[in-house]
Design a protein around this motif. Structure first.
Motif, PDB file in Angstrom:
ATOM      1  N   GLY A  25      12.562   2.209  -0.880  1.00 26.56           N
ATOM      2  CA  GLY A  25      13.423   1.271  -1.591  1.00 26.56           C
ATOM      3  C   GLY A  25      13.132  -0.165  -1.198  1.00 26.56           C
ATOM      4  N   ASN A  26      14.207  -0.969  -1.071  1.00 21.81           N
ATOM      5  CA  ASN A  26      14.041  -2.399  -0.762  1.00 21.81           C
ATOM      6  C   ASN A  26      13.218  -2.613   0.511  1.00 21.81           C
ATOM      7  N   VAL A  27      13.591  -1.885   1.574  1.00 19.71           N
ATOM      8  CA  VAL A  27      12.931  -2.091   2.868  1.00 19.71           C
ATOM      9  C   VAL A  27      11.593  -1.339   2.928  1.00 19.71           C
ATOM     10  N   GLY A  28      11.640  -0.024   2.700  1.00 16.96           N
ATOM     11  CA  GLY A  28      10.409   0.761   2.791  1.00 16.96           C
ATOM     12  C   GLY A  28       9.369   0.307   1.781  1.00 16.96           C
ATOM     13  N   GLY A  29       9.805   0.128   0.542  1.00 14.05           N
ATOM     14  CA  GLY A  29       8.872  -0.298  -0.499  1.00 14.05           C
ATOM     15  C   GLY A  29       8.402  -1.728  -0.286  1.00 14.05           C
ATOM     16  N   GLY A  30       9.345  -2.591   0.149  1.00  7.61           N
ATOM     17  CA  GLY A  30       9.000  -4.008   0.368  1.00  7.61           C
ATOM     18  C   GLY A  30       8.018  -4.187   1.514  1.00  7.61           C
ATOM     19  N   LEU A  31       8.275  -3.497   2.622  1.00  7.95           N
ATOM     20  CA  LEU A  31       7.342  -3.612   3.756  1.00  7.95           C
ATOM     21  C   LEU A  31       6.009  -2.943   3.420  1.00  7.95           C
ATOM     22  N   ALA A  32       6.066  -1.847   2.657  1.00 11.64           N
ATOM     23  CA  ALA A  32       4.813  -1.196   2.237  1.00 11.64           C
ATOM     24  C   ALA A  32       3.938  -2.191   1.464  1.00 11.64           C
ATOM     25  N   GLU A  47       0.361  -3.381   2.808  1.00 12.49           N
ATOM     26  CA  GLU A  47      -0.846  -3.139   1.997  1.00 12.49           C
ATOM     27  C   GLU A  47      -1.607  -4.450   1.798  1.00 12.49           C
ATOM     28  N   ARG A  48      -0.861  -5.514   1.572  1.00 12.97           N
ATOM     29  CA  ARG A  48      -1.498  -6.822   1.392  1.00 12.97           C
ATOM     30  C   ARG A  48      -2.241  -7.249   2.655  1.00 12.97           C
ATOM     31  N   ALA A  49      -1.739  -6.780   3.814  1.00  7.05           N
ATOM     32  CA  ALA A  49      -2.391  -7.120   5.087  1.00  7.05           C
ATOM     33  C   ALA A  49      -3.540  -6.165   5.402  1.00  7.05           C
ATOM     34  N   GLY A  50      -3.806  -5.211   4.508  1.00 10.93           N
ATOM     35  CA  GLY A  50      -4.975  -4.347   4.673  1.00 10.93           C
ATOM     36  C   GLY A  50      -4.690  -2.949   5.186  1.00 10.93           C
ATOM     37  N   HIS A  51      -3.416  -2.592   5.343  1.00  9.30           N
ATOM     38  CA  HIS A  51      -3.081  -1.247   5.818  1.00  9.30           C
ATOM     39  C   HIS A  51      -3.062  -0.245   4.667  1.00  9.30           C
ATOM     40  N   GLU A  52      -3.171   1.027   5.044  1.00  8.57           N
ATOM     41  CA  GLU A  52      -3.114   2.108   4.049  1.00  8.57           C
ATOM     42  C   GLU A  52      -1.739   2.766   4.155  1.00  8.57           C
ATOM     43  N   VAL A  53      -0.926   2.665   3.108  1.00 11.78           N
ATOM     44  CA  VAL A  53       0.471   3.093   3.207  1.00 11.78           C
ATOM     45  C   VAL A  53       0.765   4.263   2.268  1.00 11.78           C
ATOM     46  N   THR A  54       1.412   5.297   2.817  1.00  8.89           N
ATOM     47  CA  THR A  54       1.918   6.423   2.023  1.00  8.89           C
ATOM     48  C   THR A  54       3.427   6.269   1.899  1.00  8.89           C
ATOM     49  N   ARG A  55       3.951   6.381   0.681  1.00 14.15           N
ATOM     50  CA  ARG A  55       5.387   6.174   0.438  1.00 14.15           C
ATOM     51  C   ARG A  55       6.071   7.516   0.184  1.00 14.15           C
ATOM     52  N   ILE A  56       7.115   7.787   0.961  1.00 12.05           N
ATOM     53  CA  ILE A  56       7.826   9.066   0.873  1.00 12.05           C
ATOM     54  C   ILE A  56       9.285   8.807   0.512  1.00 12.05           C
TER      55      ILE A  56
END
Ligand SMILES: NC(=O)c1ccc[n+]([C@@H]2O[C@H](COP(=O)([O-])OP(=O)(O)OC[C@H]3O[C@@H](n4cnc5c(N)ncnc54)[C@H](OP(=O)(O)O)[C@@H]3O)[C@@H](O)[C@H]2O)c1
Length: 183
Positions: free
Chosen positions: A9-16, A20-29
């Protein structure tokens, strides 16, 4: 870094998005759960009262470094635990930290605007420091250490005081930008 966010949501999706913009690979659950066994760091950002249910649906948590961003709005931590963060550690037996719970998700898109980098508190295990401080900086915050995991309860309980500062209009502008129902 491979990151899994539990809560998109706001936090998980926002930080994801920021990570990602900083180059990390993110999985959203989300509510359906998922597997985090490949992740080097896990963020938990579900409603505070849903933490036990949420973690039940996640596989591969054993030993993981977890950052718990939840707040307890009108709910208590699971029985027998002083904080949600300590409950998380009981499920993972890995490095655990509390962070991102006292900064409004609504400000994520403006983190580059202030003249000085906004701070973000974290408390938790020393073994989590490298991951937590890197992910704070990669989101746009300067991490501020607030002590060991035994201080996570104080950090969770700080929310009403945060609102008071916000409502008094005395805090930095970041804390004036979200209504309480977003925490
Ligand atoms: N909003 C803020 O500014 C802010 C700031 C700091 C901390 N927080 C705290 O961070 C947490 C998340 O807030 P948010 O604003 O991101 O919430 P949100 O936008 O409502 O998102 C909540 C997420 O949690 C998932 N979820 C809900 N119930 C669940 C369950 N029983 N099991 C597993 N997952 C479940 C939802 O899954 P689906 O995607 O499948 O629906 C959704 O992805 C809360 O504890 C909040 O107090 C919020």
């Amino acid at each position: 870094m491979k990151i899994a966010v539990v809560g998109r949501g706001n936090v998980g999706g926002g930080l994801a998005d920021l990570w990602e913009r900083a180059g990390h690979e993110v999985t959203r659950i989300g509510k359906d759960g998922g597997d985090v066994s490949q992740a080097e760091a896990v963020l938990v950002a579900v409603p505070g009262g849903a933490i036990a249910d949420a973690l039940e649906r996640v596989q591969g948590l054993e030993g993981k470094t977890v950052i718990d961003a939840t707040n307890l709005v009108g709910v208590e931590p699971p029985s027998g635990f002083a904080s949600n963060a300590e409950f998380v550690k009981s499920k993972t037996n890995g490095p655990t930290a509390k962070s991102f719970n006292l900064n409004f998700a609504r400000s994520y898109g403006r983190l580059g605007e202030p003249k000085s980098t906004p701070s973000n508190l974290w408390s938790g295990d020393e073994e989590a420091r490298g991951v937590v401080e890197q992910l704070n900086r990669d989101a746009g915050y300067e991490p501020v250490y607030a002590g060991g995991l035994e201080n996570a309860a104080a950090q969770e309980n700080a929310l009403p005081f945060w609102f008071a500062i916000n409502q008094a209009g005395l805090g930095p502008f970041f804390y004036r930008m979200a209504p309480p129902d977003e925490l």
